[in-house]
Design a protein around this motif. Sequence first.
Motif, PDB file in Angstrom:
ATOM      1  N   THR A 115       9.770  -0.400  -4.953  1.00  0.00           N
ATOM      2  CA  THR A 115      10.116  -1.168  -3.757  1.00  0.00           C
ATOM      3  C   THR A 115       8.895  -1.880  -3.189  1.00  0.00           C
ATOM      4  O   THR A 115       8.980  -3.017  -2.723  1.00  0.00           O
ATOM      5  CB  THR A 115      10.725  -0.238  -2.692  1.00  0.00           C
ATOM      6  OG1 THR A 115      11.821   0.485  -3.263  1.00  0.00           O
ATOM      7  CG2 THR A 115      11.231  -1.046  -1.495  1.00  0.00           C
ATOM      8  N   GLY A 116       7.721  -1.228  -3.247  1.00  0.00           N
ATOM      9  CA  GLY A 116       6.521  -1.817  -2.662  1.00  0.00           C
ATOM     10  C   GLY A 116       5.725  -2.702  -3.589  1.00  0.00           C
ATOM     11  O   GLY A 116       4.981  -3.576  -3.123  1.00  0.00           O
ATOM     12  N   MET A 117       5.871  -2.515  -4.920  1.00  0.00           N
ATOM     13  CA  MET A 117       5.021  -3.244  -5.860  1.00  0.00           C
ATOM     14  C   MET A 117       5.816  -3.953  -6.963  1.00  0.00           C
ATOM     15  O   MET A 117       5.226  -4.451  -7.911  1.00  0.00           O
ATOM     16  CB  MET A 117       4.033  -2.276  -6.545  1.00  0.00           C
ATOM     17  CG  MET A 117       2.982  -1.715  -5.626  1.00  0.00           C
ATOM     18  SD  MET A 117       1.964  -0.451  -6.448  1.00  0.00           S
ATOM     19  CE  MET A 117       1.365  -1.327  -7.892  1.00  0.00           C
ATOM     20  N   LEU A 172       0.827  -1.205   0.000  1.00  0.00           N
ATOM     21  CA  LEU A 172       0.000   0.000   0.000  1.00  0.00           C
ATOM     22  C   LEU A 172       0.864   1.258   0.000  1.00  0.00           C
ATOM     23  O   LEU A 172       0.497   2.268  -0.636  1.00  0.00           O
ATOM     24  CB  LEU A 172      -0.933   0.001   1.209  1.00  0.00           C
ATOM     25  CG  LEU A 172      -2.038  -1.066   1.178  1.00  0.00           C
ATOM     26  CD1 LEU A 172      -2.866  -1.023   2.467  1.00  0.00           C
ATOM     27  CD2 LEU A 172      -2.937  -0.893  -0.038  1.00  0.00           C
ATOM     28  N   CYS A 173       2.005   1.214   0.670  1.00  0.00           N
ATOM     29  CA  CYS A 173       2.947   2.345   0.591  1.00  0.00           C
ATOM     30  C   CYS A 173       3.462   2.509  -0.837  1.00  0.00           C
ATOM     31  O   CYS A 173       3.579   3.632  -1.346  1.00  0.00           O
ATOM     32  CB  CYS A 173       4.112   2.128   1.551  1.00  0.00           C
ATOM     33  SG  CYS A 173       3.724   2.382   3.290  1.00  0.00           S
ATOM     34  N   GLY A 174       3.776   1.379  -1.479  1.00  0.00           N
ATOM     35  CA  GLY A 174       4.233   1.435  -2.860  1.00  0.00           C
ATOM     36  C   GLY A 174       3.173   1.979  -3.795  1.00  0.00           C
ATOM     37  O   GLY A 174       3.454   2.786  -4.688  1.00  0.00           O
ATOM     38  N   LEU A 175       1.913   1.547  -3.596  1.00  0.00           N
ATOM     39  CA  LEU A 175       0.808   2.030  -4.418  1.00  0.00           C
ATOM     40  C   LEU A 175       0.601   3.530  -4.215  1.00  0.00           C
ATOM     41  O   LEU A 175       0.400   4.278  -5.190  1.00  0.00           O
ATOM     42  CB  LEU A 175      -0.468   1.268  -4.060  1.00  0.00           C
ATOM     43  CG  LEU A 175      -1.748   1.695  -4.786  1.00  0.00           C
ATOM     44  CD1 LEU A 175      -1.619   1.483  -6.289  1.00  0.00           C
ATOM     45  CD2 LEU A 175      -2.949   0.920  -4.240  1.00  0.00           C
ATOM     46  N   SER A 176       0.673   3.981  -2.976  1.00  0.00           N
ATOM     47  CA  SER A 176       0.514   5.406  -2.685  1.00  0.00           C
ATOM     48  C   SER A 176       1.624   6.223  -3.330  1.00  0.00           C
ATOM     49  O   SER A 176       1.376   7.296  -3.907  1.00  0.00           O
ATOM     50  CB  SER A 176       0.499   5.646  -1.172  1.00  0.00           C
ATOM     51  OG  SER A 176      -0.554   4.936  -0.551  1.00  0.00           O
ATOM     52  N   ALA A 177       2.857   5.718  -3.233  1.00  0.00           N
ATOM     53  CA  ALA A 177       3.993   6.442  -3.818  1.00  0.00           C
ATOM     54  C   ALA A 177       3.896   6.492  -5.338  1.00  0.00           C
ATOM     55  O   ALA A 177       4.159   7.533  -5.953  1.00  0.00           O
ATOM     56  CB  ALA A 177       5.303   5.780  -3.390  1.00  0.00           C
ATOM     57  N   LEU A 178       3.514   5.377  -5.956  1.00  0.00           N
ATOM     58  CA  LEU A 178       3.380   5.363  -7.420  1.00  0.00           C
ATOM     59  C   LEU A 178       2.253   6.297  -7.853  1.00  0.00           C
ATOM     60  O   LEU A 178       2.401   7.034  -8.845  1.00  0.00           O
ATOM     61  CB  LEU A 178       3.114   3.946  -7.915  1.00  0.00           C
ATOM     62  CG  LEU A 178       2.952   3.787  -9.434  1.00  0.00           C
ATOM     63  CD1 LEU A 178       4.202   4.264 -10.165  1.00  0.00           C
ATOM     64  CD2 LEU A 178       2.637   2.336  -9.796  1.00  0.00           C
ATOM     65  N   GLY A 179       1.117   6.278  -7.144  1.00  0.00           N
ATOM     66  CA  GLY A 179       0.018   7.179  -7.470  1.00  0.00           C
ATOM     67  C   GLY A 179       0.418   8.636  -7.333  1.00  0.00           C
ATOM     68  O   GLY A 179       0.090   9.470  -8.190  1.00  0.00           O
ATOM     69  N   ALA A 180       1.147   8.973  -6.263  1.00  0.00           N
ATOM     70  CA  ALA A 180       1.619  10.344  -6.083  1.00  0.00           C
ATOM     71  C   ALA A 180       2.575  10.740  -7.206  1.00  0.00           C
ATOM     72  O   ALA A 180       2.558  11.876  -7.694  1.00  0.00           O
ATOM     73  CB  ALA A 180       2.305  10.480  -4.719  1.00  0.00           C
TER      74      ALA A 180
END
Length: 412
Positions: A122-124, A88-96
Motif C-alpha cells: 500500500t505504501g510502496m 515510510l510506513c510502507g517501508l517500515s512494514a515491508l522491513g518488519a
Amino acid sequence: MISATGVDESSPHYPGWRVVLACFLMAFFMFGFGLYGQGVYLAELQRAHGWPGTLVSAASTFSFLLTSILVVFTDDLLASIGLRALILCGLSALGASTVLLGLMQSPWQLYLAYALMSVGWTGMGTVVIATVLNAWFERRRGLALSLAFNGATCGGIVLVPLLLALSESVGFRCAMLAATIAMVALVLPVVVVFIRWPAAASLQSAGRLSGSAVVPRGHSRRALLANAAFWTMVLPIAIALLAQMGFIIHQVTFLEPLIGRSSAGLAVTIMAAMAVVGRLSLGLFVDRLDPRLACAASMTSQAAALLVLLQSESPTVLLVCCAVYGFSIGNMITFPPLIIQREIGSTAFAAAMGLGTSISGIVSAFGPGIIGLVRSLTGNYTTAFALCVALDLVAASVVLWRPGRSAKVVAP
C-alpha cells in the motif's frame, strides 16, 4: 493536469528524475521481496520448519487479497497522512515483514509477516508510484513510469538470485536480515531527500497542482464505478493479467518436458529480461502513442506468442515465443495510469488507480488456479493456454472500445 509550459522535463536536472530514481528503488524491493521473493520463502520455510506448501501458499494468497483491499484506500491515506509518511510506513512494514520471515518460528507469524507485506504494498506499490510520477510529469510521463516500473522486473532478476545465494552461504535468516538492511540503507535516504509533491514555487506558473492539492479528499468511488471509460480500462487489464499470471506460474511446468529444466529456466530469464527491454522501448515512444491502441497491440502480441508456442516443439521457437511474450509483460501496469490521466483526470487519479488496481489484483489472482484447473481437467496445457489466447483477444477488443467522451471524475 495542465501541461507544464516552461518546465523542461527532458533535462537531466529536472527534479522529477530524482523522484523516478526513488520510485525505481521502491519498486525494486517491493516487487523483489513482495512478489518474486515468495518462491524463495516457500522453499526455505518448508525446508526450515517442515511446513506444508499449502500453508505458505495460502499465506501468499491471503497477502495478495489483503493488498487488493488496502490499495482502494490509497487516495484517502495520501490525503490524511501525506505522501512521504505513507511511503515510510510502507517501508517500515515491508522491513518488519522481511525480518519476521527470517526469524519466525510459528505459522501465525507467517500470516502476520504477509499482512505487514500487504501494508508495504500500500505504501510502496504501483498506485503510489504512479500517483507521484503523474504529478511530476506531463510530456514524459510514459518514460518516467517505464523507468520506475523497470525496478519491479530488476527486483526479480537481481534480488531473488541474491537471496538464494546468500541463503546457501550464510542461511535464510542472515540472508533476509542482510537484504532488509540493504533495502533500508538504499531506500530511506532517497525517499527522505527526493520524494515530495512538485513544489509550488517551481511549478505554480505552469498551472500544476502542488502540495496536498495533488490528492484532494472526497472522490466518489461510486462515480468511478459508474464511469464507462474506467471499466473499459480496468476490465481488459484485469483479464489480460489473469491470463498473464496463469502463463507465468505454469510456464516452467509446460516447458520442462519439451526442452528440459535448464532451458525452461533460461526461458524465464529471457522473458524477464525482455520485460525490461519492452518497458524501456515503450517508454521512449508511449507519450506520442494512443495508450489504448498500444495496450491492445501488447495484448494481441501476447496472444500471438502463446498461439505459436502451442504449435511448436522447437526449442528455438519456444524461447523466441517467451521473449515476445515477455516484451509486453511489464507494460500491463504502465498503461492504466496513462489511460486514467487522459480520460478520467488528475483529481481522481489516486482513487481510480487504487480501485482499478484492487479489481485487477483480485481478478488476476485466480489466473494460476484457473489455468491449473483446466490443465487438470484436460490432461494437458493446450486448452489452458488456448484459453489465455482467447482472454487476451477479448481484452484487446474491449480496451479499444471508447464509450464516447467520458466526463472527468470530480469530487462530489
